[in-house]
Design a protein around this motif. Structure first.
Motif, PDB file in Angstrom:
ATOM      1  N   UNK A 313      -4.339  34.058  35.358  1.00  0.00           N
ATOM      2  CA  UNK A 313      -5.010  35.273  34.911  1.00  0.00           C
ATOM      3  C   UNK A 313      -5.883  34.922  33.702  1.00  0.00           C
ATOM      4  N   UNK A 314      -7.192  35.067  33.858  1.00  0.00           N
ATOM      5  CA  UNK A 314      -8.137  34.804  32.771  1.00  0.00           C
ATOM      6  C   UNK A 314      -8.149  36.028  31.853  1.00  0.00           C
ATOM      7  N   UNK A 315      -7.974  35.815  30.550  1.00  0.00           N
ATOM      8  CA  UNK A 315      -7.862  36.914  29.590  1.00  0.00           C
ATOM      9  C   UNK A 315      -8.950  36.794  28.531  1.00  0.00           C
ATOM     10  N   UNK A 316      -9.670  37.880  28.314  1.00  0.00           N
ATOM     11  CA  UNK A 316     -10.669  37.940  27.246  1.00  0.00           C
ATOM     12  C   UNK A 316     -10.764  39.373  26.749  1.00  0.00           C
ATOM     13  N   UNK A 317     -11.420  39.565  25.597  1.00  0.00           N
ATOM     14  CA  UNK A 317     -11.508  40.908  25.033  1.00  0.00           C
ATOM     15  C   UNK A 317     -12.582  41.745  25.709  1.00  0.00           C
ATOM     16  N   UNK A 318     -13.681  41.100  26.145  1.00  0.00           N
ATOM     17  CA  UNK A 318     -14.744  41.869  26.800  1.00  0.00           C
ATOM     18  C   UNK A 318     -15.494  40.979  27.784  1.00  0.00           C
ATOM     19  N   UNK A 327     -17.602  31.123  36.086  1.00  0.00           N
ATOM     20  CA  UNK A 327     -17.512  29.668  35.986  1.00  0.00           C
ATOM     21  C   UNK A 327     -16.079  29.229  35.730  1.00  0.00           C
ATOM     22  N   UNK A 328     -15.357  30.005  34.934  1.00  0.00           N
ATOM     23  CA  UNK A 328     -13.946  29.713  34.676  1.00  0.00           C
ATOM     24  C   UNK A 328     -13.130  29.857  35.955  1.00  0.00           C
ATOM     25  N   UNK A 329     -13.423  30.874  36.744  1.00  0.00           N
ATOM     26  CA  UNK A 329     -12.741  31.066  38.030  1.00  0.00           C
ATOM     27  C   UNK A 329     -12.954  29.857  38.924  1.00  0.00           C
ATOM     28  N   UNK A 341      -6.977  35.749  38.797  1.00  0.00           N
ATOM     29  CA  UNK A 341      -7.272  37.138  38.444  1.00  0.00           C
ATOM     30  C   UNK A 341      -7.887  37.147  37.055  1.00  0.00           C
ATOM     31  N   UNK A 342      -8.327  38.306  36.615  1.00  0.00           N
ATOM     32  CA  UNK A 342      -8.965  38.406  35.301  1.00  0.00           C
ATOM     33  C   UNK A 342      -8.568  39.709  34.631  1.00  0.00           C
ATOM     34  N   UNK A 343      -8.613  39.679  33.299  1.00  0.00           N
ATOM     35  CA  UNK A 343      -8.391  40.879  32.493  1.00  0.00           C
ATOM     36  C   UNK A 343      -9.396  40.879  31.353  1.00  0.00           C
ATOM     37  N   UNK A 344      -9.981  42.050  31.076  1.00  0.00           N
ATOM     38  CA  UNK A 344     -10.811  42.261  29.892  1.00  0.00           C
ATOM     39  C   UNK A 344     -10.555  43.676  29.397  1.00  0.00           C
ATOM     40  N   UNK A 368     -13.048  34.547  45.445  1.00  0.00           N
ATOM     41  CA  UNK A 368     -13.091  35.725  44.589  1.00  0.00           C
ATOM     42  C   UNK A 368     -11.809  35.892  43.790  1.00  0.00           C
ATOM     43  N   UNK A 369     -11.653  37.058  43.180  1.00  0.00           N
ATOM     44  CA  UNK A 369     -10.513  37.359  42.332  1.00  0.00           C
ATOM     45  C   UNK A 369      -9.484  38.191  43.084  1.00  0.00           C
TER      46      UNK A 369
END
Length: 406
Positions: A313-318, A327-329, A341-344, A368-369
């Motif tokens: 799970x990729x995590x960032x603030x925005x 690119x990270x995916x 997966x991702x979270x912002x 995809x995610x």
């Protein structure tokens, strides 16, 4: 000071000692304590008057006889008064009137649904013929002495002025306290000057918000979720009380509900995201990526950690354009991640850039995610991605309702 009992009988000026087993007391406390109670009749208990109410018959006897051996009665100990509970203390509830801008109507309704102590109030958002705001707060007298909050969305410069007009007006209506909830601090990515002539608009907005008038209860409170640069908390002046919250607890709760919750690894797209969030997520295995420049391109690489076989799970603030996240995916998929997966906290997505993100449909992270979690801090994005995979909205309604009880 000599008492009547210590004066010699017949001495000039000496007072005659009072008859009875104990002398007449000289203090008001003693006079109250040594009044004889009537003899008990039937089931009636002896009682003695003292400051605070009745005492038992044994306590009355002790008061009459005294406890220092001098024959003088000692006033009973006075029980400490119970202190009233203060607003915000455990077990108490603060009744709050919540105003909102039109963009935040849905979130405001969800906040009220989470807490019966929060009441929704509306504002008439009208405009004059020249386009400038014509605003009206209904029943303004009824909010006097009340705790008041305003849920704002600074989604574009065009809506900031009309909301600032309300934000500056509410504290002056003789309210008990004022709280501004601004889930997304929009100028956070422009927080520093790198070249002469650069304007740090984050500092400008912080100065504007720092000049919110004080209410009868003191400085206004300001609630912000996952502000972009941690140093921005020092941009605010002393006349406002900033409260910095995070959407990460919502993500952690959601991850626990996944069928593969035991196989989660957290990835950060750069060192900045790691510094911000690693303490809240330190019980998960981690992958840290970074950006390197090769010619005219900036390429994302894995700096540390192993994503093989994991749901990462990729995590960032925005997220704005989403280029770095994609690119990270790709690099995580190339290194063997089972899912990505991702979270912002804040999904900004200018120019509909959310369209870049597609669901993997069970075909693997290179397609995809699996999930893309966002909060509802940016209401225009929420409307755009509603019911569209891989997006899922984690509502800030609960955390906001809790923050209003501080």
């Amino acid at each position: 000071m000599a008492t009547a009992a210590s004066a010699s009988p017949g001495a000039p000026g000496a007072k005659t000692a009072a008859r009875g087993p104990s002398p007449r007391p000289t203090s008001a406390f003693a006079r109250l304590s040594t009044r004889r109670a009537p003899a008990p009749t039937g089931s009636r208990l002896r009682a003695s008057l003292h400051l605070g109410g009745a005492i038992s018959s044994s306590s009355s006897a002790a008061a009459a006889a005294g406890s220092n051996g001098s024959g003088l009665a000692v006033p009973p100990a006075i029980a400490p008064l119970a202190l009233p509970k203060m607003a915000g203390a455990r077990g108490t509830h603060k009744n709050v009137l919540l105003f909102y801008c039109e963009e935040m109507r849905d979130l405001a309704q969800q906040v009220v649904a989470r807490n019966d102590d929060i009441e929704l109030r509306s504002i008439s958002w009208r405009t004059f013929a020249d386009g400038f705001p014509n605003l009206f707060i209904s029943n303004a007298h009824s909010i006097r002495g009340r705790h008041v909050a305003f849920l704002a969305s600074f989604s574009s410069p065009s809506v900031i002025f009309e909301q600032l007009s309300i934000i500056y007006a509410l504290p002056k209506l003789f309210i008990s306290s004022f709280t501004l909830i601004l889930p997304f601090f929009p100028t956070g990515t422009s927080e520093r000057m790198e070249d002469e002539g650069d304007i740090a608009t984050a500092f400008t907005l912080a100065r504007i918000l720092s000049n919110i008038p004080i209410s009868r209860g003191g400085p206004s409170s300001l609630v912000i979720f996952d502000i972009h640069a941690l140093q921005e908390r020092f941009y605010f002046g002393d006349s406002v009380l900033p409260c910095f919250e995070s959407g990460i607890p919502l993500l952690k709760s959601r991850l626990q509900e996944l069928p593969d919750s035991h196989n989660i690894t957290i990835a950060f797209p750069d060192d900045g995201a790691w510094k911000r969030f690693y303490k809240q997520l330190q019980h998960f295995p981690m992958v840290v990526c970074n950006k390197v420049r090769e010619g005219e391109q900036r390429i994302v690489r894995i700096k540390e950690g192993d994503p093989r076989g994991r749901h990462v799970v990729i995590v960032d603030d925005l997220v704005q354009s989403g280029g770095t996240l994609i690119e990270c995916q790709k690099v995580l998929a190339a290194h063997g991640a089972a899912k990505v997966s991702a979270y912002a906290t804040h999904g900004i997505f200018p120019n509909n850039s959310w369209e870049k993100f597609q669901p993997d449909n069970g075909e693997g992270p290179e397609h995809g995610l699996s999930h893309f979690w966002l909060t509802d801090s940016c209401p225009l994005t929420v409307k755009a991605v509603k019911d569209r995979r891989p997006f899922e909205i984690l509502s800030l309604a609960g955390p906001i309702a809790s923050a209003l009880q501080i």
